[in-house]
Design a protein around this motif. Structure first.
Motif, PDB file in Angstrom:
ATOM      1  N   GLN A 684       0.815  -1.222   0.000  1.00 18.79           N
ATOM      2  CA  GLN A 684       0.000   0.000   0.000  1.00 18.79           C
ATOM      3  C   GLN A 684       0.850   1.275   0.000  1.00 18.79           C
ATOM      4  N   HIS A 685       2.151   1.134  -0.001  1.00 22.46           N
ATOM      5  CA  HIS A 685       3.025   2.315   0.067  1.00 22.46           C
ATOM      6  C   HIS A 685       3.927   2.382  -1.151  1.00 22.46           C
ATOM      7  N   PHE A 686       3.909   3.568  -1.789  1.00 20.25           N
ATOM      8  CA  PHE A 686       4.917   3.833  -2.809  1.00 20.25           C
ATOM      9  C   PHE A 686       6.264   4.037  -2.125  1.00 20.25           C
ATOM     10  N   GLU A 687       7.285   4.013  -2.927  1.00 16.78           N
ATOM     11  CA  GLU A 687       8.633   4.203  -2.389  1.00 16.78           C
ATOM     12  C   GLU A 687       8.736   5.550  -1.682  1.00 16.78           C
ATOM     13  N   GLY A 688       9.249   5.499  -0.488  1.00 16.15           N
ATOM     14  CA  GLY A 688       9.452   6.722   0.289  1.00 16.15           C
ATOM     15  C   GLY A 688       8.259   7.162   1.097  1.00 16.15           C
ATOM     16  N   THR A 689       7.125   6.468   0.979  1.00 14.63           N
ATOM     17  CA  THR A 689       5.929   6.885   1.734  1.00 14.63           C
ATOM     18  C   THR A 689       5.723   6.045   2.982  1.00 14.63           C
ATOM     19  N   GLY A 690       6.578   5.092   3.254  1.00 16.14           N
ATOM     20  CA  GLY A 690       6.444   4.274   4.448  1.00 16.14           C
ATOM     21  C   GLY A 690       7.797   3.741   4.895  1.00 16.14           C
ATOM     22  N   ARG A 691       7.909   3.479   6.165  1.00  9.36           N
ATOM     23  CA  ARG A 691       9.151   2.975   6.756  1.00  9.36           C
ATOM     24  C   ARG A 691       8.858   1.638   7.432  1.00  9.36           C
ATOM     25  N   PHE A 692       9.742   0.668   7.220  1.00 10.34           N
ATOM     26  CA  PHE A 692       9.535  -0.682   7.747  1.00 10.34           C
ATOM     27  C   PHE A 692      10.787  -1.115   8.507  1.00 10.34           C
ATOM     28  N   VAL A 734       7.119   9.549   8.239  1.00 12.11           N
ATOM     29  CA  VAL A 734       6.168   8.787   7.422  1.00 12.11           C
ATOM     30  C   VAL A 734       5.674   7.618   8.267  1.00 12.11           C
ATOM     31  N   PRO A 735       4.598   6.983   7.887  1.00 11.78           N
ATOM     32  CA  PRO A 735       4.131   5.830   8.642  1.00 11.78           C
ATOM     33  C   PRO A 735       5.247   4.807   8.836  1.00 11.78           C
ATOM     34  N   HIS A 736       5.383   4.377  10.080  1.00 10.03           N
ATOM     35  CA  HIS A 736       6.467   3.471  10.440  1.00 10.03           C
ATOM     36  C   HIS A 736       5.858   2.195  11.024  1.00 10.03           C
ATOM     37  N   TYR A 737       6.213   1.074  10.428  1.00  4.69           N
ATOM     38  CA  TYR A 737       5.673  -0.212  10.854  1.00  4.69           C
ATOM     39  C   TYR A 737       6.824  -1.052  11.401  1.00  4.69           C
ATOM     40  N   ILE A 738       6.699  -1.432  12.660  1.00  7.19           N
ATOM     41  CA  ILE A 738       7.746  -2.194  13.338  1.00  7.19           C
ATOM     42  C   ILE A 738       7.235  -3.622  13.549  1.00  7.19           C
ATOM     43  N   PHE A 739       7.947  -4.583  12.982  1.00  3.92           N
ATOM     44  CA  PHE A 739       7.577  -5.998  13.084  1.00  3.92           C
ATOM     45  C   PHE A 739       8.553  -6.687  14.023  1.00  3.92           C
ATOM     46  N   GLY A 740       7.999  -7.296  15.076  1.00  6.78           N
ATOM     47  CA  GLY A 740       8.839  -7.976  16.056  1.00  6.78           C
ATOM     48  C   GLY A 740       8.550  -9.457  16.106  1.00  6.78           C
ATOM     49  N   PHE A 741       9.546 -10.282  15.799  1.00  6.87           N
ATOM     50  CA  PHE A 741       9.421 -11.730  15.816  1.00  6.87           C
ATOM     51  C   PHE A 741      10.008 -12.272  17.118  1.00  6.87           C
ATOM     52  N   ALA A 766       0.892   5.284  17.849  1.00  4.13           N
ATOM     53  CA  ALA A 766      -0.144   5.271  16.818  1.00  4.13           C
ATOM     54  C   ALA A 766      -0.569   6.666  16.412  1.00  4.13           C
ATOM     55  N   GLU A 767      -0.575   7.621  17.393  1.00  4.21           N
ATOM     56  CA  GLU A 767      -0.947   8.999  17.072  1.00  4.21           C
ATOM     57  C   GLU A 767       0.062   9.637  16.132  1.00  4.21           C
ATOM     58  N   GLN A 768       1.297   9.125  16.138  1.00 10.64           N
ATOM     59  CA  GLN A 768       2.347   9.636  15.262  1.00 10.64           C
ATOM     60  C   GLN A 768       2.542   8.707  14.044  1.00 10.64           C
ATOM     61  N   ARG A 769       1.594   7.845  13.812  1.00 12.96           N
ATOM     62  CA  ARG A 769       1.608   6.898  12.695  1.00 12.96           C
ATOM     63  C   ARG A 769       2.757   5.892  12.789  1.00 12.96           C
ATOM     64  N   VAL A 770       3.059   5.474  14.008  1.00 14.11           N
ATOM     65  CA  VAL A 770       4.030   4.417  14.249  1.00 14.11           C
ATOM     66  C   VAL A 770       3.279   3.260  14.911  1.00 14.11           C
ATOM     67  N   HIS A 771       3.412   2.080  14.304  1.00 13.87           N
ATOM     68  CA  HIS A 771       2.607   0.936  14.738  1.00 13.87           C
ATOM     69  C   HIS A 771       3.503  -0.266  14.974  1.00 13.87           C
ATOM     70  N   LEU A 772       3.282  -0.930  16.106  1.00 16.00           N
ATOM     71  CA  LEU A 772       4.032  -2.126  16.464  1.00 16.00           C
ATOM     72  C   LEU A 772       3.187  -3.358  16.164  1.00 16.00           C
ATOM     73  N   LEU A 773       3.745  -4.282  15.391  1.00 14.01           N
ATOM     74  CA  LEU A 773       3.097  -5.567  15.100  1.00 14.01           C
ATOM     75  C   LEU A 773       4.093  -6.641  15.537  1.00 14.01           C
ATOM     76  N   ALA A 774       3.852  -7.238  16.698  1.00 11.68           N
ATOM     77  CA  ALA A 774       4.876  -8.074  17.314  1.00 11.68           C
ATOM     78  C   ALA A 774       4.277  -9.350  17.875  1.00 11.68           C
ATOM     79  N   TRP A 775       5.153 -10.348  18.034  1.00 11.18           N
ATOM     80  CA  TRP A 775       4.743 -11.683  18.490  1.00 11.18           C
ATOM     81  C   TRP A 775       5.432 -12.006  19.808  1.00 11.18           C
ATOM     82  N   TRP A 776       4.608 -12.339  20.811  1.00 10.17           N
ATOM     83  CA  TRP A 776       5.075 -12.890  22.084  1.00 10.17           C
ATOM     84  C   TRP A 776       4.567 -14.325  22.202  1.00 10.17           C
TER      85      TRP A 776
END
Length: 849
Positions: A684-692, A734-741, A766-776
């Motif tokens: 859903q993100h063009f280049e430069g519009t999201g951070r992973f 930019v929207p930042h998505y953090i994936f934690g394994f 989340a208010e700053q468009r930073v989202h954590l998607l992590a696994w415990w």
């Protein structure tokens, strides 16, 4: 018959010989008159006379031989196959299609030369009664021929033999007894037998012939099948028994009226009255030489074979008998009518779904043919009604794929809209189907109200341009929806009762099938529900499908069913012989034909397979950046258990708590959830519009995490060496998505400051468009990383639970005690505070690392 024809031919030939002899005598007289005067003339006349005599004798022999051959051919044509062939030539498994028992061989006529005498034939079934003076071997041969030349089960024999009591030469027919084809009577059995036969004749005349046909033979020729079996009574006596007046009167009635009703007598020692239908045959004189009796081995083998066939039941009717001459020629405006098999009268029996009866209940134990019956019904429906006339929703709760063949890639069934297989562990899918039908019922009811229609036929007449097909929902092993005491069962029962009560008027019909009596009993406990299922179909040995006092299903053989359209009342029973509809070749040919005829725009059915893991879907191009800024991106987490093929999603916008936690020890499924979310967000993100950013702390999860890192260019990689840097710099423009394994495996690195920074991210990210998607790997470890037993987990707005019990999820659930969740293979529980009041079961995608 053959004996009379031979005698007539011989008399004609002898007449011609007598004419020759008369001519010879005249010549002799003439010779005497000229004897003295013409000796030479006498010699010439003598020679002429001798030549004439020899010629007459030769002509006699030729004509006699020709008559013999013609009569032998006629006899072979009359008594074909085992009706006239010697017992030594029999092969018990072979049967000539033209065999019949109207004329049967008992021996040969006159003196035989080299064993080639003319066959002696006697009339029997549909022809005459027999009065014999032969021994038991002659009678046994007649009975064996009669049994072998009729269809299994169409001849019933009663042997009255007070002297032998079922023994003797006729004891070899005892193997017929288990199939009800023979009955042995001793002393005292004659009167009941005669009374029973007279009553049987009366019933045939009143209820079968009904004054329309003269006899059963005429009725069988008209309909193509024998409606009643022949009854053959063999009465044997030594001549010492004197019949009473009542017995003689009953015997006379049987002689006069029995043949028309298929009742025949073979008597020895009991005199039958003089009547044109009584054939008297003597095998003790010189005219007829009886055949040697059949061997006991032959008698036993033939009888066993017949009994086995009768016990097994007749073969199924042809599959083609279900199909119409023209495809899709019927309208479903008023009802759905489809043949299911052949009734006892030889006519096809139709199943009807309409205003009355509206719904059907099918029951039969395992192996009784329930799936075959459903296939037969579906074949008849789909060949008569186009997709615009009927829609099918097929659901199979047992562990099988009975309906999967209707959804194959090319050649799917056009009328099928929804197919669910292997859903024995997914009651939610059955509930989703009932919810879907309930919504359709409301839509149709609203349309009917708008047009002033009371039922579907009126709605179709008022709105001819609308799409109003009848809907048939088949739920096999439906008791899976009724057995548990939980929220699913409660809602399912309510929806079933509403659909059963109001569905008839809107063209929605339910077909519930079960092989387990417990499923039927679950319905009996809900009188308001079972009373709507007035069409009942019971397979062999089915229990409680019909009315409580209706035991007809206990008596029918395989490939049969009892159809009852009056709530199981015994008087409404119809016994139906079913076709073999399970043959894949037959169904494939029909399904291909229907698929080729499908209309334009006909979509393939939705297939839900409870044993299959859904593949990660193809994703559309990314939306404009400003759209993401307004509503946020959407992460795909798996597939929902729903009628529509709908993904489970999580919207990541600026609302508090827009983070995801995956909980459980199942590495593969946890990684699949994070992979699906990461790939869908990256798309859903063009280049430069999201951070992973990707952090992995467990070796088992490295392949999946690395594949996500490779699939998302310019994504950042973190592990034990630099994980703290990630949480020190999570802010982004930019929207930042953090994936934690396996975040709990990195506790030694993140302990203290790292966990504090993580809690800050969950609270404000989340208010700053930073989202954590992590696994415990457990709730306890998550809670420890969040600050211990008293930690607040309000910052986690969504979670996916794998092999975690509902009680363990109570810290993350708004209601005390946690959700009612017991872990299931290949299933997960999704809860999103912003969307759900109750958690939703999902199926994680299969995502190739």
């Amino acid at each position: 018959m053959v004996r009379r024809e031979l005698a007539e031919a011989r008399w004609a030939a002898r007449g011609r010989v007598n004419e020759a002899l008369a001519a010879r005598q005249a010549a002799v007289a003439q010779l005497e008159s000229v004897r003295r005067s013409a000796p030479s003339r006498k010699l010439a006349l003598q020679a002429t006379l001798d030549e004439a005599y020899r010629e007459a004798q030769a002509r006699l022999h030729r004509e006699t031989a020709a008559v013999h051959v013609a009569l032998a051919e006629r006899a072979a044509d009359i008594a074909k196959g085992r009706a006239g062939s010697p017992f030594a030539t029999w092969r018990t498994a072979e049967r000539c299609p033209d065999e019949n028992a109207s004329m049967l061989r008992i021996g040969t006529l006159g003196k035989r030369r080299n064993g080639d005498g003319l066959p002696a034939l006697v009339p029997l079934l549909d022809q005459a009664h027999l009065q014999l003076d032969g021994n038991d071997g002659v009678i046994g041969g007649l009975l064996l021929r009669a049994l072998a030349c009729t269809q299994p089960g169409t001849l019933r024999i009663t042997l009255y033999d007070p002297g032998q009591l079922g023994g003797g030469a006729l004891a070899g027919f005892a193997p017929l007894a288990p199939a009800g084809l023979v009955n042995f009577l001793g002393p005292g059995g004659l009167t009941p037998l005669l009374d029973e036969l007279v009553e049987h004749i009366r019933r045939i005349n009143e209820n079968v012939l009904c004054g329309v046909h003269a006899n059963l033979a005429e009725l069988a020729a008209h309909t193509g099948r024998r409606p009643e079996p022949w009854r053959l009574a063999v009465l044997l006596d030594d001549g010492s028994t004197e019949l009473t007046g009542a017995q003689r009167a009953q015997l006379d009635r049987i002689v006069r009226t029995g043949i028309a009703a298929g009742v025949h007598l073979i008597c020895r020692g009991i005199d039958l009255p003089d009547d044109g239908c009584v054939e008297r045959v003597s095998t003790t004189g010189a005219d007829i030489r009886p055949d040697p009796p059949p061997s006991p081995t032959l008698v036993t083998s033939v009888c066993k074979e017949l009994a086995e066939q009768v016990i097994a039941g007749p073969p199924p009717v042809p599959f083609e008998a279900l199909l119409p001459e023209t495809l899709w020629s019927e309208s479903s405006a008023h009802a759905l009518r489809a043949p299911i098999g052949e009734g006892t009268d030889g006519r096809m029996v139709e199943l009807v779904l309409g205003d009355d009866p509206p719904h059907a209940l099918i029951g039969g134990p395992s192996g009784s043919g329930k799936t075959n019956l459903l296939y037969a019904w579906l074949a008849a429906l789909t060949s008569r009604y186009a997709p615009s006339e009927v829609e099918l929703h097929l659901l199979d709760f047992k562990e099988g794929v009975s309906f999967a063949r209707f959804a194959r890639g090319t050649g799917w069934l056009p009328q099928a809209r929804l197919i669910g297989v292997n859903v024995n562990g997914d009651g939610e899918f059955g509930l989703a189907l009932l919810r879907h039908l309930s919504q359709e019922l409301k839509r149709r009811a609203a349309a009917a109200k708008t047009h002033g229609a009371a039922k579907l036929s009126e709605l179709r007449a008022e709105d001819p341009q609308g799409h109003w097909p009848r809907i048939v929902a088949v739920i096999d092993e439906f008791q899976a929806l009724l057995g548990a005491r939980d929220a699913i069962t409660t809602e399912a029962v309510a929806l079933l009762e509403d659909l059963a009560r109001r569905g008839r008027s809107q063209g929605i019909h339910l077909v519930l099938a079960s092989q387990d009596v417990a499923g039927i009993e679950a319905l009996w406990g809900r009188s308001g529900l079972i009373s709507q299922f007035t069409l009942r179909i019971a397979l062999p040995k089915a229990r409680r499908v019909l009315a409580e006092t209706n035991l007809a299903a206990e008596l029918i053989p395989r490939c049969h069913a009892v159809v009852n359209a009056d709530s199981g009342v015994p008087s409404a029973n119809m016994v139906v012989r079913l076709p073999d509809a399970g043959d894949r070749a037959h169904w494939t040919a029909l399904q291909d034909q229907l698929w080729q005829a499908r209309p334009d725009g006909c979509e393939p059915p939705r297939l839900f397979d409870g044993d299959a893991t859904p593949l990660f879907p193809l994703l559309p191009p990314p939306p404009p950046p400003d759209a993401l800024t307004k509503v946020g991106a959407v992460a795909l987490l798996g597939e929902t258990i729903s009628v529509a093929e709908r993904p489970a999603t999580l919207r990541l916008n600026r609302a508090p708590g827009r983070h995801l936690v995956v909980l459980g020890s199942q590495t593969e499924q946890a990684c699949s959830v994070l992979l699906a979310a990461g790939l869908s967000l990256a798309k859903q993100h063009f280049e430069g519009t999201g951070r992973f950013s990707i952090a992995c702390f467990d070796e088992d999860a490295v392949p999946a995490a690395k594949s996500l890192h490779i699939a998302i260019p310019r994504s950042a990689w973190f592990d034990h060496h630099n994980a703290l840097e990630l949480f020190e710099n999570w802010q982004s423009e930019v929207p930042h998505y953090i994936f934690g394994f396996a975040m709990d495996a990195g506790s030694s690195v993140l302990s203290g400051r790292g966990h504090e920074l993580m809690r800050a991210l969950l609270a404000k990210g989340a208010e700053q468009r930073v989202h954590l998607l992590a696994w415990w790997r457990s709730v306890a470890r998550l809670r420890d990383d969040m600050g211990g037993i008293g930690a607040r987990l309000d910052g986690i707005g969504a979670w996916v639970a794998l092999d975690v019990h509902g009680q363990e999820l109570s810290p993350l659930y708004p209601q005390p005690g946690g959700p009612a969740w017991h872990p299931r293979p290949q299933r997960a529980l999704l809860f999103d505070r912003a969307v759900h009041q109750k958690p939703e079961i999902i199926i994680p995608y299969e995502v190739a690392p």
